[in-house]
Motif scaffolding. Structure first.
Motif, mmCIF file in Angstrom:
data_model
loop_
_atom_site.group_PDB
_atom_site.id
_atom_site.type_symbol
_atom_site.label_atom_id
_atom_site.label_comp_id
_atom_site.label_asym_id
_atom_site.label_seq_id
_atom_site.Cartn_x
_atom_site.Cartn_y
_atom_site.Cartn_z
ATOM 1 N N VAL A 276 0.859 -1.180 0.000
ATOM 2 C CA VAL A 276 0.000 0.000 0.000
ATOM 3 C C VAL A 276 0.897 1.232 0.000
ATOM 4 C CG1 VAL A 276 -1.796 1.262 1.214
ATOM 5 C CG2 VAL A 276 -1.808 -1.238 1.238
ATOM 6 N N ILE A 277 0.896 1.946 -1.114
ATOM 7 C CA ILE A 277 1.693 3.166 -1.206
ATOM 8 C C ILE A 277 0.970 4.317 -0.523
ATOM 9 C CG2 ILE A 277 2.730 4.827 -2.806
ATOM 10 C CD1 ILE A 277 3.098 2.544 -4.766
ATOM 11 N N LYS A 312 0.245 -1.417 6.112
ATOM 12 C CA LYS A 312 1.469 -0.703 6.472
ATOM 13 C C LYS A 312 2.048 -0.092 5.209
ATOM 14 C CE LYS A 312 2.527 -3.804 10.320
ATOM 15 N NZ LYS A 312 3.522 -4.739 10.918
ATOM 16 N N LYS A 313 1.939 1.197 5.101
ATOM 17 C CA LYS A 313 2.412 1.875 3.907
ATOM 18 C C LYS A 313 3.909 1.643 3.726
ATOM 19 C CE LYS A 313 -1.123 5.474 4.127
ATOM 20 N NZ LYS A 313 -1.404 6.918 4.217
ATOM 21 N N GLY A 314 4.254 1.269 2.502
ATOM 22 C CA GLY A 314 5.654 1.059 2.183
ATOM 23 C C GLY A 314 6.151 -0.335 2.458
ATOM 24 N N LYS A 315 5.395 -1.138 3.209
ATOM 25 C CA LYS A 315 5.795 -2.501 3.519
ATOM 26 C C LYS A 315 5.193 -3.463 2.500
ATOM 27 C CE LYS A 315 7.938 -1.558 7.423
ATOM 28 N NZ LYS A 315 9.386 -1.815 7.631
ATOM 29 N N ASN A 338 -12.373 0.251 -3.663
ATOM 30 C CA ASN A 338 -13.369 1.275 -3.413
ATOM 31 C C ASN A 338 -12.658 2.474 -2.821
ATOM 32 O OD1 ASN A 338 -15.889 0.444 -4.277
ATOM 33 N ND2 ASN A 338 -16.342 -0.694 -2.408
ATOM 34 N N GLY A 339 -12.933 3.660 -3.346
ATOM 35 C CA GLY A 339 -12.354 4.854 -2.772
ATOM 36 C C GLY A 339 -10.962 5.157 -3.276
ATOM 37 N N ARG A 340 -10.235 5.985 -2.506
ATOM 38 C CA ARG A 340 -8.922 6.476 -2.929
ATOM 39 C C ARG A 340 -7.819 5.581 -2.368
ATOM 40 N NH1 ARG A 340 -7.357 11.088 -1.030
ATOM 41 N NH2 ARG A 340 -8.787 11.161 0.741
ATOM 42 N N ALA A 341 -7.043 5.001 -3.271
ATOM 43 C CA ALA A 341 -5.956 4.117 -2.850
ATOM 44 C C ALA A 341 -4.931 4.018 -3.970
ATOM 45 C CB ALA A 341 -6.482 2.730 -2.496
ATOM 46 N N LYS A 342 -3.711 3.711 -3.566
ATOM 47 C CA LYS A 342 -2.628 3.441 -4.510
ATOM 48 C C LYS A 342 -1.933 2.178 -4.029
ATOM 49 C CE LYS A 342 1.276 5.632 -6.900
ATOM 50 N NZ LYS A 342 2.114 6.859 -6.992
ATOM 51 N N ILE A 343 -2.133 1.077 -4.762
ATOM 52 C CA ILE A 343 -1.703 -0.242 -4.315
ATOM 53 C C ILE A 343 -0.953 -0.927 -5.443
ATOM 54 C CG2 ILE A 343 -2.491 -2.491 -3.465
ATOM 55 C CD1 ILE A 343 -5.037 -1.023 -2.483
ATOM 56 N N VAL A 344 0.102 -1.648 -5.090
ATOM 57 C CA VAL A 344 0.895 -2.396 -6.069
ATOM 58 C C VAL A 344 0.833 -3.876 -5.703
ATOM 59 C CG1 VAL A 344 3.132 -2.637 -7.204
ATOM 60 C CG2 VAL A 344 2.420 -0.414 -6.311
#
Length: 760
Positions: A276-277, A312-315, A338-344
């Motif tokens: 999760v960025i 955990k952002k960045g993990k 759903n909603g605002r997210a930036k995920i890889v």
């Protein structure tokens, strides 16, 4: 091409056959065993030739063309223009149907004409789920040119296509698309071939699939996600990313696996890495399996919400999901947010495990029947048929391989009958009295489907007309070949219309049914018959929008889009106010498809019971339809009929060529347990000008009105007792006619809404 290919027998006229026959001898079939993972290393193998000993009557059938056997093992095809798609069907011998160790088939073709020919090679089989599928590859063959024509399993024109099952290839077809002149083509050397480099054969579900996004193998489809490199990648060189931070969306599907990769009837374990960025507090991230044939609801599997996972952002974290998929059509693994997210996401590992076990058919039948209800009719096909039961299509079979639970079952075969709706069995005529809720249980198996497919319907049919009650209630069942299930449905019979139960087949199928059981219990007092539409003057106005102003009030409405919808796209930009006090839902061409608009009050105005009314002007042209309806979170829940959740279609109007609209109730989700009941009133002038549409929803039932006049009342399925929200929508599909037949010069088209109000 040597001249010998043009000598030989005189042309033979061959009648058009609907089904290809299988040749059982005289042909060569060569296949080799593979070690796991060595598909690309396999050499091509000769499957059949047309030389000495070949029997064309058992292997070839012409559709709009003629053929002759040439020397040296070849077939010369002669095509005459007929405005259609003439083709030569070639049936593979029985011992050559399993080509699971290969990537496709090929033939050699020679064009003796002085002009180029445009032909296609099609491969046919029952498909990975039992339905008939095909893959096709088109070619141009120049004058005097000899060319190898190939088609690869799971691909059409080298793009992901239908999920063929290479273990069940039945034959192939060489065909032309509406040829303009007479021409000839010579074919020979039918071979099984390895996969084409860069095209992974995904047709046959495999025990393990690994997707790392390093290669461009067509194992997935991007639906808004992007492939990223460098520091943004989770691991390796490339990863999958979704980014809705700038433009928060509702439900945004950004990735799905290839059709044919995951089959029903198995348990799967899925592992993947994600990071999760960035994400809003209310953002959610889902992975799920969606059935190819059963839609939303019961047949979806494996919902996993990232809010239940460590965020955990960045993990970089690993998620593992185990899911059991029922025995129906293939599934896709999907990711959405759903909603605002930036995920890889990266390194998706899918492992197939044990077979799915849904229990013995007899046990399932016992579990599904309502044992407390009074038995009325039992048809077990072991004994004489009870009074009021008649078989129109079908034979009672005592073959052990056909009997489902006892010694005998009914086999219904409508393949080749040429009818869309085949009423096969009538049960309970004269036995089904008004004043009762009837429970129907039918163990069933789908044995075969025809070229057009087939589905089964259980229908409650009034045997005489009663005003306001001429709509049949029904439940449909559509499954892959070899699948069994227990159909259950309920019907409420209040008015003295006289009833019978019909079991019928739509299109072409061979099905086996057993133990049709009908039970009943008395309905409570019919309070709906005495119910009156509430008086607006004595009720409280709890919601109103007159659509004044310049923009839609987002405190009241969610604007749907941008997202795919059956047949087109819901676009936010297509839902606006026209500046004249109206909501405007726009229908227009959008690239190679069409787009339309929709708005709803979900989580902004949900209510239980009330009088809901709008003033609407219907669109002018066919190909799409307006909807004014109520929906809730519990509609997709199976069980308790419609009491936990009902979709209430206040009005749908797909017809521009008839003066009628539709009211309908839907409950128990949209899968195999889906049930519905509706009514279609005819109203003069309904397609012109403004009209009001309303429903009074009370604990007693639903009363529908058009222009203030009651058109239908019903409590079918049991009245919904949970909150619903309001929706205005435009959609398109087969119900409203083929949108591709719409003249673009007539577009754009509009649905206008003057106001909507809710009283309680």
């Amino acid at each position: 091409m040597p001249q010998r290919f043009f000598s030989g027998l005189p042309l033979q006229c061959v009648p058009c056959l609907r089904n290809m026959v299988h040749m059982k001898k005289f042909l060569t079939c060569a296949m080799v065993c593979l070690t796991a993972g060595s598909l690309l290393a396999q050499a091509e193998k000769l499957l059949m030739d047309f030389g000495a000993g070949f029997d064309p009557a058992r292997a070839l059938s012409g559709n709009g063309l003629t053929y002759e056997m040439a020397l040296e093992g070849a077939v010369k095809i002669k095509v005459t223009p007929n405005g259609g798609w003439p083709g030569l069907n070639v049936a593979l011998p029985d011992n050559c149907h399993d080509l699971s160790d290969f990537g496709g088939i090929s033939i050699e073709a020679y064009n003796p004409e002085k002009v180029a020919q445009f032909v296609a090679l099609r491969v046919d089989n029952p498909g990975a789920d039992g339905a008939k599928f095909c893959n096709t590859q088109g070619y141009e063959i120049g004058p005097g040119e000899r060319k190898t024509l190939s088609t690869w399993f799971g691909f059409t024109d080298e793009k992901p296509g239908f999920p063929l099952d290479p273990a069940k290839v039945v034959g192939f077809c060489v065909f032309w698309s509406q040829p303009k002149t007479e021409m000839a083509l010579v074919i020979d050397n039918v071979k099984a071939i390895p996969p084409k480099p860069g095209m992974m054969t995904m047709a046959k579900p495999r025990e393990r699939v690994q997707i790392n996004f390093e290669d461009d193998e067509p194992m997935f489809s991007l639906r808004g996600g992007t492939l990223v490199t460098g520091a943004e990648a989770v691991a390796g060189k490339r990863s999958l990313m979704v980014d809705t931070m700038a433009d928060a969306k509702g439900w945004f599907e950004f990735w799905e696996s290839r059709a044919g990769l995951l089959a029903g009837s198995f348990t799967y374990t899925v592992k993947f890495q994600y990071r999760v960025i960035d994400a809003a507090e209310d953002a959610t991230f889902y992975s799920l399996f969606r059935s190819q044939g059963k839609g939303w609801g019961k047949w979806d599997r494996g919902w996993t919400n990232i809010q239940e996972l460590p965020v955990k952002k960045g993990k970089t974290l690993t998620q593992e999901l185990t899911v059991s998929l029922p025995r129906f059509k293939d599934y896709m693994l999907m990711f959405g947010v759903n909603g605002r997210a930036k995920i890889v996401i990266d390194n998706i590992d899918i492992t197939r495990g044990a077979a799915y076990n849904d229990g013995d058919l007899l046990d399932r039948a016992k579990e599904k029947r309502n044992a407390k209800a009074e038995p009325v009719v039992m048809v077990d096909f072991e004994n004489a048929l009870p009074e009021g039961t008649q078989i129109a299509i079908g034979e009672i079979s005592d073959k052990p391989e056909e009997a489902l639970m006892g010694k005998k079952s009914l086999v219904i075969d409508t393949i080749g009958r040429g009818q869309t709706w085949n009423e096969a069995v009538t049960i309970g005529r004269g036995k089904l009295e008004p004043g009762y809720k009837y429970y129907v249980t039918v163990p069933i198996r789908m044995d075969k489907k025809g070229d057009r497919g087939g589905s089964v319907y259980v229908v409650a049919n009034p045997t005489k007309q009663v005003e306001g009650y001429d709509k049949r209630g029904w439940r449909s069942w559509n499954s892959g070949i070899g699948e069994d299930d227990v159909i259950t449905t309920t019907f409420d019979f209040r008015k003295d219309a006289g009833y019978e139960l019909l079991i019928g087949v739509n299109e072409e199928a061979r099905v086996v049914i057993d133990e049709v059981e009908i039970r009943r219990e008395a309905l409570p007092e019919d309070r709906l018959a005495l119910a009156k539409v509430r008086d607006k003057a004595k009720s409280k106005l709890v919601f109103e929008d007159n659509f004044d102003g310049k923009v839609i009030d987002t405190k009241k409405w969610n604007i749907t889009g941008d997202m795919p919808r059956t047949g087109g796209i819901w676009r936010k930009a297509n839902s606006t106010l026209d500046g004249k006090g109206n909501l405007d839902l726009l229908f227009k061409p959008d690239g190679d498809t069409f787009s339309f608009g929709a708005i709803d009050t979900k989580d902004k105005f949900n209510f239980t019971y009330g009088l809901v009314e709008c003033r609407m002007m219907l669109p002018k042209h066919t190909g799409h339809w307006p909807g004014f309806w109520l929906f809730g979170n519990e509609v997709t829940r199976v069980g308790d009929d419609g009491r936990d959740g009902t979709e209430v279609d206040i009005v749908e109007a797909p017809w521009r060529f008839e003066e009628k609209v539709s009211h309908c109730l839907h409950w128990d989700g949209y899968g195999d347990d889906h049930a519905s009941h509706g009514f279609t009133p005819t109203i003069a002038g309904i397609n012109e000008g403004w009209h009001t549409y309303a429903v009074d929803w009370s604990p007693d039932g639903y009363i529908f009105l058009v222009d203030g006049v009651e058109t239908w009342r019903s409590d079918a399925g049991g009245v919904c007792r949970n909150p619903l929200w309001v929706i205005f929508s435009d959609e398109m599909g087969g119900w409203s006619g083929n949108p591709r037949e719409v003249d673009p010069k007539l577009l754009p088209d509009h649905i206008l809404v003057d106001y909507v109000r809710v009283w309680q």
